[in-house]
Write a protein that holds these residues in place. Structure first.
Motif, PDB file in Angstrom:
ATOM      1  N   LEU A 239     129.080 -40.703 130.189  1.00 46.62           N
ATOM      2  CA  LEU A 239     128.775 -41.882 130.220  1.00 46.62           C
ATOM      3  C   LEU A 239     128.309 -42.432 128.944  1.00 46.62           C
ATOM      4  O   LEU A 239     128.305 -43.755 128.706  1.00 46.62           O
ATOM      5  CB  LEU A 239     128.046 -42.450 131.262  1.00 46.62           C
TER       6      LEU A 239
ATOM      7  N   ARG B 158     136.363 -47.745 134.727  1.00 43.09           N
ATOM      8  CA  ARG B 158     136.501 -46.973 135.933  1.00 43.09           C
ATOM      9  C   ARG B 158     137.313 -47.618 136.880  1.00 43.09           C
ATOM     10  O   ARG B 158     137.426 -48.737 137.084  1.00 43.09           O
ATOM     11  CB  ARG B 158     135.125 -47.030 136.819  1.00 43.09           C
ATOM     12  N   HIS B 159     138.289 -46.519 137.373  1.00 41.22           N
ATOM     13  CA  HIS B 159     139.330 -46.871 138.403  1.00 41.22           C
ATOM     14  C   HIS B 159     138.297 -46.959 139.919  1.00 41.22           C
ATOM     15  O   HIS B 159     137.250 -46.162 139.832  1.00 41.22           O
ATOM     16  CB  HIS B 159     140.240 -45.972 138.493  1.00 41.22           C
TER      17      HIS B 159
ATOM     18  N   TRP C  57     140.901 -38.312 135.323  1.00 41.37           N
ATOM     19  CA  TRP C  57     139.880 -39.225 135.940  1.00 41.37           C
ATOM     20  C   TRP C  57     139.412 -38.047 136.894  1.00 41.37           C
ATOM     21  O   TRP C  57     140.169 -37.633 137.715  1.00 41.37           O
ATOM     22  CB  TRP C  57     140.213 -40.561 136.472  1.00 41.37           C
TER      23      TRP C  57
ATOM     24  N   CYS D 120     133.589 -39.890 140.815  1.00 41.57           N
ATOM     25  CA  CYS D 120     132.285 -39.841 140.113  1.00 41.57           C
ATOM     26  C   CYS D 120     131.315 -40.366 141.111  1.00 41.57           C
ATOM     27  O   CYS D 120     129.839 -39.824 141.116  1.00 41.57           O
ATOM     28  CB  CYS D 120     131.746 -40.482 138.812  1.00 41.57           C
ATOM     29  N   ARG D 121     131.659 -41.092 141.934  1.00 41.85           N
ATOM     30  CA  ARG D 121     130.785 -41.782 142.984  1.00 41.85           C
ATOM     31  C   ARG D 121     131.516 -42.323 144.295  1.00 41.85           C
ATOM     32  O   ARG D 121     132.661 -42.696 144.061  1.00 41.85           O
ATOM     33  CB  ARG D 121     129.924 -43.070 142.352  1.00 41.85           C
TER      34      ARG D 121
ATOM     35  N   PHE E 131     125.334 -31.832 138.540  1.00 41.87           N
ATOM     36  CA  PHE E 131     126.729 -32.865 138.254  1.00 41.87           C
ATOM     37  C   PHE E 131     126.398 -34.085 137.451  1.00 41.87           C
ATOM     38  O   PHE E 131     126.962 -34.673 136.786  1.00 41.87           O
ATOM     39  CB  PHE E 131     127.152 -33.131 139.905  1.00 41.87           C
ATOM     40  N   ASP E 132     125.452 -34.654 138.112  1.00 47.26           N
ATOM     41  CA  ASP E 132     125.068 -35.976 137.333  1.00 47.26           C
ATOM     42  C   ASP E 132     124.729 -35.979 135.826  1.00 47.26           C
ATOM     43  O   ASP E 132     124.705 -36.806 135.264  1.00 47.26           O
ATOM     44  CB  ASP E 132     123.819 -36.945 138.207  1.00 47.26           C
TER      45      ASP E 132
ATOM     46  N   GLY F 208     127.086 -35.546 143.643  1.00 45.71           N
ATOM     47  CA  GLY F 208     126.860 -37.007 144.435  1.00 45.71           C
ATOM     48  C   GLY F 208     127.820 -37.113 145.371  1.00 45.71           C
ATOM     49  O   GLY F 208     127.634 -37.393 146.496  1.00 45.71           O
TER      50      GLY F 208
ATOM     51  N   LEU G 117     127.917 -36.205 134.147  1.00 39.18           N
ATOM     52  CA  LEU G 117     128.405 -37.409 134.325  1.00 39.18           C
ATOM     53  C   LEU G 117     127.635 -38.383 133.130  1.00 39.18           C
ATOM     54  O   LEU G 117     128.229 -39.060 132.319  1.00 39.18           O
ATOM     55  CB  LEU G 117     128.382 -38.179 135.526  1.00 39.18           C
ATOM     56  N   GLU G 118     126.262 -38.169 132.895  1.00 37.49           N
ATOM     57  CA  GLU G 118     125.383 -39.002 131.922  1.00 37.49           C
ATOM     58  C   GLU G 118     125.953 -38.688 130.802  1.00 37.49           C
ATOM     59  O   GLU G 118     126.048 -39.502 129.886  1.00 37.49           O
ATOM     60  CB  GLU G 118     123.795 -38.343 132.224  1.00 37.49           C
TER      61      GLU G 118
ATOM     62  N   HIS H  12     136.605 -41.540 133.558  1.00 45.56           N
ATOM     63  CA  HIS H  12     137.264 -40.592 132.436  1.00 45.56           C
ATOM     64  C   HIS H  12     136.716 -39.591 132.258  1.00 45.56           C
ATOM     65  O   HIS H  12     135.671 -39.889 131.672  1.00 45.56           O
ATOM     66  CB  HIS H  12     138.094 -41.378 131.861  1.00 45.56           C
TER      67      HIS H  12
END
Lengths: 331, 68
Positions: A50, A59-60, A13, A16-17, A42-43, A111, A46-47, A31
């Motif tokens: 996701l 998400r943890h 993991w 991410c934010r 970067f985003d 981010g 992640l997109e 994850h």
């Protein structure tokens, strides 16, 4: 729920934010699966991740203290280079060149890095030492080896982060860095079509630009933008003049001819013929939209720029651009 | 309450690596929803496919809003 530094639940993991609500930074972990940081930003990476329902729904969350403690146990791969820029000047291409080599993890305008670097503006009382500690912890967690060939981390920063160059050098001492810039009229033309966040009042503190808050009222956006860009270039120039370790200046026009050799030399890339081929492949694509081939828009930008953008570029940006070029040529 | 059931399931999943492995291995959305509902029901957490889809839409909205 507490996540100790050795918590195996966070294996695979990544942060991410980072959110600063309620006075204490919280870290959200996504994850990543087999998703590598290869998208231009970067985003966007992640997109992509996701799209998997698991990554979207589960998400943890940890405290920043948990992340810092974890960093002490798992520092991650070494940071081998920092890429600063004035925006719209080829920095995404440089990031894509670095990311073309599978041994690199390239964090492009991440981010969580930005949130930590600007935490003191949202949370009064945050010290530089805290920001440095948080920054190292965030980068260390994002820079964990997830594939056997990964060896090093590169940070391609947001344009305004050059204002924090001294702090970033303290966070990553001795790490080579690069400042990219471009012919002022072309940069202003690019922002004229689609303004970057830093080109609108609100993102940056007026004091960072040497302005009183009231001075922004009635200021044309073109003037504001040109002053921001000039300030970023001045920070790059000053950082270069005061450099303590390896650093380079790179003008957009020189990327095609000098880019690969400069990156190789500055960051110690030791390119194999296969690596060189990968770099060539990346250079031939549009960096911000790699499904398209690269097209040089220099002439188009110069042609389409408005009169006021050109005037502001000449008034505020031209002197520092020429100073950067003179400094680059001095070597 | 279905939302509470899903929240309970979410916490169970985040604590249970075996559950995670099964869900991670299923990228196809309809198959994922069916699997999540079955694994949830086996643990006393009941939610419909539409409730799960709405939870996903809400998660996506929250994610996108954070960048604005």
């Amino acid at each position: 729920m507490s996540h100790g530094p050795d918590d195996a639940r966070l294996e695979g993991w990544a942060p991410c934010r980072v959110s600063l609500a309620d006075g204490a930074p919280r870290v959200e972990w996504c994850h990543l699966g087999a998703q590598r940081f290869t998208a231009p930003f970067f985003d966007q990476t992640l997109e992509r991740r996701l799209r998997h329902p698991f990554a979207l729904l589960f998400r943890h969350q940890t405290s920043m203290e948990d992340l810092v403690r974890r960093h002490a146990e798992r520092p991650g791969l070494p940071v081998r280079g920092l890429v600063f820029h004035m925006s719209r000047c080829g920095s995404t291409l440089v990031a894509q060149l670095l990311a073309a080599l599978p041994r690199h993890i390239v964090l492009s305008e991440a981010g969580p890095v930005d949130t930590v670097l600007r935490a003191h503006l949202r949370m009064p009382g945050i010290t530089d030492a805290q920001r440095i500690e948080w920054l190292r912890a965030v980068v260390g967690a994002l820079g964990q080896r997830r594939f056997p060939e990964e060896e090093a981390v590169f940070l391609k920063l947001d344009a305004w982060h050059v204002l924090e160059l001294p702090l970033l050098q303290r966070a990553f001492p001795g790490v080579p860095w690069l400042f990219l810039y471009r012919e002022p009229v072309e940069v202003m033309a690019s922002h004229q079509n689609h303004r970057g966040a830093h080109m609108l009042p609100g993102l940056l503190e007026p004091a960072l630009l040497g302005l009183e808050a009231g001075a922004l009222e009635g200021m044309p956006l073109e003037e504001y933008g040109a002053r921001v860009l000039a300030r970023l270039c001045e920070a790059g120039l000053r950082g270069y003049r005061e450099r303590q370790g390896p650093a380079r200046l790179l003008d957009y026009r020189r990327i095609a001819t000098d880019g690969a050799a400069l990156l190789s030399d500055l960051f110690g890339l030791e390119l194999t013929p296969e690596d060189a081929e990968r770099l060539r492949g990346a250079a031939e694509r549009d960096a911000k939209n790699p499904v398209l081939p690269f097209a040089d828009d220099t002439a188009d930008k110069a042609h389409r720029v408005s009169g006021v953008s050109r005037e502001m570029a000449e008034r505020y940006l031209r002197p520092v651009y020429e100073a950067l070029e003179a400094e680059r040529l001095r070597g | 309450m279905p939302l509470e059931d899903f929240e309970r399931f979410r916490r169970l999943v985040l604590e249970d690596v075996t559950l995670q492995e099964a869900l991670k291995a299923t990228a196809d959305v309809p198959a994922f929803l069916a699997l999540a509902r079955r694994l949830g029901a086996e643990r006393g957490c009941h939610f419909t496919e539409e409730e799960l889809r709405e939870t996903m839409r809400a998660a996506r909205r929250t994610w996108l809003e954070s960048w604005i």
